[in-house]
Design an enzyme around this catalytic site. Structure first.
Site, PDB file in Angstrom:
ATOM      1  N   ASP A  60     -10.779  -9.321  -9.251  1.00 16.01           N
ATOM      2  CA  ASP A  60      -9.528  -9.620  -8.526  1.00 16.01           C
ATOM      3  C   ASP A  60      -9.008  -8.344  -7.852  1.00 16.01           C
ATOM      4  O   ASP A  60      -8.013  -7.754  -8.276  1.00 16.01           O
ATOM      5  CB  ASP A  60      -8.495 -10.211  -9.504  1.00 16.01           C
ATOM      6  CG  ASP A  60      -7.314 -10.805  -8.771  1.00 16.01           C
ATOM      7  OD1 ASP A  60      -7.372 -10.927  -7.531  1.00 16.01           O
ATOM      8  OD2 ASP A  60      -6.315 -11.137  -9.448  1.00 16.01           O
ATOM      9  N   GLY A  92       4.712 -13.081  -7.540  1.00 12.07           N
ATOM     10  CA  GLY A  92       5.198 -12.222  -6.459  1.00 12.07           C
ATOM     11  C   GLY A  92       4.963 -10.739  -6.738  1.00 12.07           C
ATOM     12  O   GLY A  92       5.046  -9.910  -5.842  1.00 12.07           O
ATOM     13  N   SER A 148       2.072  -9.897  -8.140  1.00  8.87           N
ATOM     14  CA  SER A 148       0.616  -9.828  -8.032  1.00  8.87           C
ATOM     15  C   SER A 148       0.178  -8.856  -6.955  1.00  8.87           C
ATOM     16  O   SER A 148       0.797  -8.793  -5.886  1.00  8.87           O
ATOM     17  CB  SER A 148       0.059 -11.197  -7.651  1.00  8.87           C
ATOM     18  OG  SER A 148      -0.088 -11.950  -8.799  1.00  8.87           O
ATOM     19  N   GLY A 149      -0.895  -8.136  -7.231  1.00 11.61           N
ATOM     20  CA  GLY A 149      -1.432  -7.198  -6.243  1.00 11.61           C
ATOM     21  C   GLY A 149      -0.743  -5.850  -6.293  1.00 11.61           C
ATOM     22  O   GLY A 149      -1.233  -4.872  -5.754  1.00 11.61           O
ATOM     23  N   HIS A 200      -6.759 -12.392  -5.200  1.00  7.85           N
ATOM     24  CA  HIS A 200      -6.227 -13.768  -5.280  1.00  7.85           C
ATOM     25  C   HIS A 200      -5.029 -13.984  -4.341  1.00  7.85           C
ATOM     26  O   HIS A 200      -4.646 -15.123  -4.084  1.00  7.85           O
ATOM     27  CB  HIS A 200      -5.912 -14.163  -6.735  1.00  7.85           C
ATOM     28  CG  HIS A 200      -4.603 -13.690  -7.262  1.00  7.85           C
ATOM     29  ND1 HIS A 200      -4.489 -12.663  -8.165  1.00  7.85           N
ATOM     30  CD2 HIS A 200      -3.346 -14.112  -7.020  1.00  7.85           C
ATOM     31  CE1 HIS A 200      -3.203 -12.489  -8.446  1.00  7.85           C
ATOM     32  NE2 HIS A 200      -2.492 -13.357  -7.765  1.00  7.85           N
TER      33      HIS A 200
HETATM   34  C1  4AZ Z   1       1.596 -14.623 -10.388  1.00 11.25           C
HETATM   35  O1  4AZ Z   1       1.662 -15.849 -10.338  1.00 11.25           O
HETATM   36  C2  4AZ Z   1       1.678 -13.964 -11.745  1.00 11.25           C
HETATM   37  N1  4AZ Z   1       2.959 -12.485 -16.304  1.00 11.25           N
HETATM   38  C3  4AZ Z   1       1.541 -12.604 -11.846  1.00 11.25           C
HETATM   39  C4  4AZ Z   1       1.601 -11.994 -13.075  1.00 11.25           C
HETATM   40  C5  4AZ Z   1       1.817 -12.740 -14.195  1.00 11.25           C
HETATM   41  C6  4AZ Z   1       1.971 -14.099 -14.127  1.00 11.25           C
HETATM   42  C7  4AZ Z   1       1.906 -14.730 -12.871  1.00 11.25           C
HETATM   43  C8  4AZ Z   1       1.898 -12.038 -15.502  1.00 11.25           C
HETATM   44  O2  4AZ Z   1       1.500 -13.937  -9.388  1.00 11.25           O
END
Ligand code: 4AZ
Length: 418
Positions: A272, A366, A368-369, A227
């Protein structure tokens, strides 16, 4: 009194002041040179040396399902071989010089498995390397003939000296090891990670702005979330940086390829996962090193302690951080996470939850990944999750949801060969 006067007079006549000064200077020089030589002897006298050994383990096969006679899991066979080499040298005349070994490769062959091992010793400088090589070979050959731990073709044993730079790099190339001690707090409301604590963490940047975390799995491949590339998957616009700060970065690389899971289709959250290849490859150091990937068959118990790291926001709506943050979490069982007041049926195959139902400690935008890792009993770190999604950050009954790496282990092999 007289005696003293005569004495003084005799000395002043025998040794002129400049001679005394010269003698003192000379003695000091001799002492300095001796200390220098001693230091040189002690330092270079204990030189670390690397040797590359190979041997054949007979009638062994590697399989993902262990248990049958002669069929091992890769990890078990590696551990058994390393233990065997440890035992051999600890119980040998080289005991005082032996430091450690690493099995760096296991290659399946027709009649067994070939093992490549790097052995590390510290020797005084007196002997020639060729003599030592012979000694090491003879000890390995003799003891492998007699071992019951594994069936080894003793005549297959070979030993070669390695340059210390190659040896060091090869030993360092092993996965999931770090030099920093483990002291961890949290991401949300954030505590800063120690230097070199999470050497596999990377920052994926679009037009040089941090977007997502990623994890180093080889010297040229990263794993991350698909994503992250929802709006832009053009490698030319992406770079990757390493180190515990975004600015200044410890090292930067250009992204060469972005491979998204073919079945990832936003807005769905399944599949993902993406792998990213960068160039040129990195050289592993204490600060930049790859994590281990678990085998596809591995499973991890609910309530196990895991760790997440990232440059993400400290609260929902906040901005990314310049310093790497870390948090200790617990794996949450599917039974708990699929309850209607948690995420219900939104938790699909290939996902799992981690954190606390009380909230607070969580990944956020931020992160993420980025990696969710677990440590085994030998202090080796494995990547088991990829930060994927969650409702808000750190909210009650809304823990973070992670892509399950074991579920995609074979997909990762199919794209990267790792
Ligand atoms: C994001 O938007 C995101 N609380 C990543 C992880 C979580 C929420 C949002 C988990 O990248």
């Amino acid at each position: 009194m007289m005696y003293r006067a005569v004495g003084l007079g005799t000395r002043s006549r025998g040794l002129k002041p400049w001679v005394t000064v010269l003698l003192v200077v000379l003695s000091l020089a001799v002492v300095a040179v001796t200390i220098g030589l001693l230091a040189h002897f002690l330092v270079s006298g204990q030189k670390t040396e690397y040797y590359h050994g190979t041997f054949k383990i007979l009638d062994a096969r590697i399989n993902s399902n262990s248990g049958q006679n002669g069929i091992y899991q890769l990890k078990d066979l590696k551990e058994m071989s390393e233990k065997l080499v440890d035992d051999i040298f600890i119980d040998s005349a080289l005991n005082k010089h032996y430091i450690k070994n690493r099995v760096v490769r296991l290659t399946p062959e027709d009649d067994g498995v070939k093992a490549d091992v790097i052995m590390v010793f510290q020797f005084p400088f007196a002997e020639q390397r060729a003599v030592r090589k012979k000694k090491i070979h003879s000890i390995l050959n003799q003891k492998m003939r007699n071992t019951r731990a594994l069936s080894i073709n003793a005549s297959s044993v070979q030993v070669n000296a390695m340059s210390s730079s190659t040896g060091k790099l090869t030993v360092q190339a092993c996965c999931g090891k770090r030099i920093a001690p483990l002291i961890v707090n949290r991401i949300m409301s954030g505590d800063i990670a120690a230097k070199a604590a999470w050497p596999w963490q990377a920052s994926l940047q679009r037009d040089n702005v941090h977007q997502c975390g990623a994890t180093l799995i080889s010297n040229t491949w990263l794993v991350t979330a698909a994503h992250c590339f929802k709006t832009n998957a053009n490698p030319r616009q992406w770079t990757v940086s390493f180190g515990t700060t975004i600015d200044p970065p410890l090292m930067k690389r250009n992204v060469k390829r972005i491979i998204l899971h073919e079945r990832y289709h936003t807005p769905a959250r399944e599949y993902d996962i993406a792998v990213v290849q960068f160039s040129p490859r990195v050289i592993f150091t204490d600060d930049i090193r790859r994590v281990c990937l678990p085998e596809a068959s591995a499973s991890f118990q609910p309530n196990s302690t895991v760790y997440i790291t990232g440059f993400g926001a400290l609260y929902y709506g906040g901005k990314s951080q310049n310093n790497l943050q870390e948090a200790r979490l617990k794996i949450i069982s599917d039974d708990v996470c699929k309850q209607p007041h948690v995420y219900g049926n939104d938790i699909k195959f290939g996902m799992f939850c981690a954190g606390y139902l009380e909230g607070t400690y969580d990944a956020c935008r931020g992160d993420s990944g980025g990696p969710l890792v677990i440590k085994d009993l030998k202090d080796t770190w494995y990547l088991i999750g990829i930060v994927s999604w969650g409702d808000n950050c750190g909210q009650k009954n809304k823990p973070g949801v992670y892509t399950m790496v074991t579920y995609y282990r074979n997909w990762i092999v199919s794209k990267t060969g790792l």
